[in-house]
Motif scaffolding. Structure first.
Motif, PDB file in Angstrom:
ATOM      1  N   ILE A  40      46.683  18.830  51.096  1.00 55.14           N
ATOM      2  CA  ILE A  40      47.111  19.810  52.081  1.00 55.14           C
ATOM      3  C   ILE A  40      47.456  21.133  51.414  1.00 55.14           C
ATOM      4  O   ILE A  40      47.103  22.194  51.888  1.00 55.14           O
ATOM      5  N   GLN A  41      48.146  21.069  50.291  1.00 53.52           N
ATOM      6  CA  GLN A  41      48.581  22.283  49.635  1.00 53.52           C
ATOM      7  C   GLN A  41      47.398  23.005  48.993  1.00 53.52           C
ATOM      8  O   GLN A  41      46.407  22.384  48.603  1.00 53.52           O
ATOM      9  N   PRO A  42      47.455  24.326  48.891  1.00 51.85           N
ATOM     10  CA  PRO A  42      46.396  25.056  48.201  1.00 51.85           C
ATOM     11  C   PRO A  42      46.235  24.542  46.783  1.00 51.85           C
ATOM     12  O   PRO A  42      47.195  24.101  46.149  1.00 51.85           O
ATOM     13  N   GLN A  43      45.008  24.574  46.268  1.00 53.13           N
ATOM     14  CA  GLN A  43      44.750  24.025  44.944  1.00 53.13           C
ATOM     15  C   GLN A  43      45.406  24.849  43.844  1.00 53.13           C
ATOM     16  O   GLN A  43      45.669  24.340  42.774  1.00 53.13           O
ATOM     17  N   LYS A  44      45.664  26.123  44.113  1.00 49.29           N
ATOM     18  CA  LYS A  44      46.351  26.943  43.122  1.00 49.29           C
ATOM     19  C   LYS A  44      47.224  27.942  43.846  1.00 49.29           C
ATOM     20  O   LYS A  44      46.992  28.263  45.016  1.00 49.29           O
ATOM     21  N   GLY A 141      55.883  37.794  54.681  1.00 49.98           N
ATOM     22  CA  GLY A 141      56.098  36.973  53.508  1.00 49.98           C
ATOM     23  C   GLY A 141      56.653  35.598  53.837  1.00 49.98           C
ATOM     24  O   GLY A 141      57.645  35.472  54.547  1.00 49.98           O
ATOM     25  N   GLY A 142      55.989  34.543  53.333  1.00 52.47           N
ATOM     26  CA  GLY A 142      56.495  33.187  53.494  1.00 52.47           C
ATOM     27  C   GLY A 142      56.197  32.550  54.839  1.00 52.47           C
ATOM     28  O   GLY A 142      56.719  31.473  55.141  1.00 52.47           O
ATOM     29  N   LEU A 143      55.363  33.161  55.690  1.00 54.94           N
ATOM     30  CA  LEU A 143      55.071  32.609  57.005  1.00 54.94           C
ATOM     31  C   LEU A 143      54.356  31.271  56.858  1.00 54.94           C
ATOM     32  O   LEU A 143      53.353  31.154  56.156  1.00 54.94           O
ATOM     33  N   LEU A 165      44.706  22.321  62.387  1.00 49.72           N
ATOM     34  CA  LEU A 165      43.875  22.672  61.243  1.00 49.72           C
ATOM     35  C   LEU A 165      44.186  24.085  60.773  1.00 49.72           C
ATOM     36  O   LEU A 165      44.430  24.972  61.586  1.00 49.72           O
ATOM     37  N   VAL A 166      44.175  24.277  59.468  1.00 57.31           N
ATOM     38  CA  VAL A 166      44.182  25.608  58.868  1.00 57.31           C
ATOM     39  C   VAL A 166      42.832  25.779  58.189  1.00 57.31           C
ATOM     40  O   VAL A 166      42.452  24.971  57.337  1.00 57.31           O
ATOM     41  N   ILE A 167      42.094  26.793  58.589  1.00 58.15           N
ATOM     42  CA  ILE A 167      40.779  27.061  58.000  1.00 58.15           C
ATOM     43  C   ILE A 167      40.950  28.233  57.045  1.00 58.15           C
ATOM     44  O   ILE A 167      41.284  29.338  57.456  1.00 58.15           O
ATOM     45  N   ARG A 168      40.717  27.956  55.783  1.00 57.39           N
ATOM     46  CA  ARG A 168      40.991  28.930  54.718  1.00 57.39           C
ATOM     47  C   ARG A 168      39.699  29.296  53.999  1.00 57.39           C
ATOM     48  O   ARG A 168      38.800  28.467  53.845  1.00 57.39           O
ATOM     49  N   ASP A 193      54.361  21.176  55.707  1.00 59.67           N
ATOM     50  CA  ASP A 193      54.038  22.522  56.140  1.00 59.67           C
ATOM     51  C   ASP A 193      53.841  23.361  54.887  1.00 59.67           C
ATOM     52  O   ASP A 193      54.313  22.988  53.802  1.00 59.67           O
ATOM     53  N   PHE A 194      53.132  24.458  54.988  1.00 61.00           N
ATOM     54  CA  PHE A 194      52.975  25.306  53.815  1.00 61.00           C
ATOM     55  C   PHE A 194      52.734  26.737  54.243  1.00 61.00           C
ATOM     56  O   PHE A 194      52.463  27.015  55.410  1.00 61.00           O
ATOM     57  N   GLN A 195      52.835  27.641  53.293  1.00 60.60           N
ATOM     58  CA  GLN A 195      52.722  29.061  53.581  1.00 60.60           C
ATOM     59  C   GLN A 195      51.261  29.445  53.812  1.00 60.60           C
ATOM     60  O   GLN A 195      50.355  28.931  53.160  1.00 60.60           O
ATOM     61  N   LEU A 196      51.088  30.366  54.735  1.00 62.13           N
ATOM     62  CA  LEU A 196      49.747  30.854  55.059  1.00 62.13           C
ATOM     63  C   LEU A 196      49.349  32.002  54.142  1.00 62.13           C
ATOM     64  O   LEU A 196      50.197  32.667  53.540  1.00 62.13           O
TER      65      LEU A 196
END
Length: 244
Positions: A40-44, A141-143, A165-168, A193-196
């Motif tokens: 779920i979290q971004p890879q970096k 910031g931090g949303l 879904l979050v499409i990044r 949950d994580f930051q956008l």
């Protein structure tokens, strides 16, 4: 005519059974294994890349006459003294710093410079699907994903928060879908949950019950309407009502 009436009633009864089955299985949605936190979290960690419209300060420690404040053009290019045009859009601040140092090394002896992003273009995300006010919102910031949904006036009754879904945008602009179980998060049930990031798309899908109700209203209802039947499902959580 009687045969057609019997067929219509049979179709409605069969589909009613399917809808009731969907209702009885709705609790199973929570049992679907969510993605692991690492997935779920971004890879970096997010690193800002220079974008068109950003204002940059280029400062030279030993050659102040070359200092400039410039704005990145819509094509991502910037124009500088001695080296003319260079692509800045899409580069990290440190990458542009190194690139300029290499280019100015052809004109100056041991140039020492720094790149400062003085002002940023507006960063935005899009929230769509089963939210009350879909559309673009400014990325502060931090949303987080859940906060973005609340800024869009919250979920509709037909929403399925567990399947958000979050499409990044990934490498080579390839879309990367990330599933977020906002239902578990709101229930304090271990959801993540994580930051956008800029240009993320948050999509809240329609629940299975809502999809079944829509099908009943639009298709089965249309089939029976010409026979003088009324067929409504949305008022009773997907359970249809027939009356002659």
């Amino acid at each position: 005519m009687k045969t057609m009436r019997k067929i219509s009633i049979l179709v409605a009864i069969v589909f009613l059974g399917m809808v009731i089955g969907c209702a009885s299985q709705s609790s199973n949605i929570k049992e679907v294994e969510p993605l692991a936190p690492a997935q779920i979290q971004p890879q970096k960690p997010f690193v800002y890349t220079i974008a068109p419209g950003d204002q940059l300060d280029i400062k030279f420690f030993f050659n102040p006459e070359l200092n400039e404040t410039i704005t990145v053009r819509p094509d991502g290019m910037i124009s500088l003294q001695l080296i003319d045009e260079i692509q800045a859009g899409g580069l990290e601040q440190s990458e542009l710093d190194q690139k300029l140092t290499d280019l100015y090394s052809r004109e100056l002896r041991k140039p020492v410079l720094t790149v400062i992003v003085r002002s940023f273009t507006r960063q935005r995300i899009y929230v769509g699907g089963e939210v009350n006010t879909p559309g673009l919102i400014e990325l502060s910031g931090g949303l987080t994903v859940l906060q973005a949904v609340f800024q869009s006036a919250g979920f509709k009754e037909t929403a399925e928060p567990a399947e958000t879904l979050v499409i990044r945008k990934g490498e080579n602009d390839q879309p990367i879908p990330l599933r977020v179980d906002l239902e578990a998060l709101m229930d304090a049930d271990g959801g993540s949950d994580f930051q956008l990031q800029p240009d993320d798309i948050v999509y809240v899908p329609k629940s299975a019950i809502a999809n079944a109700a829509k099908f009943m209203d639009e298709y089965i209802g249309g089939l029976l309407m010409f026979r003088g039947w009324s067929f409504g499902v949305s008022q009773n959580l997907g359970i249809g009502k027939l009356r002659d």
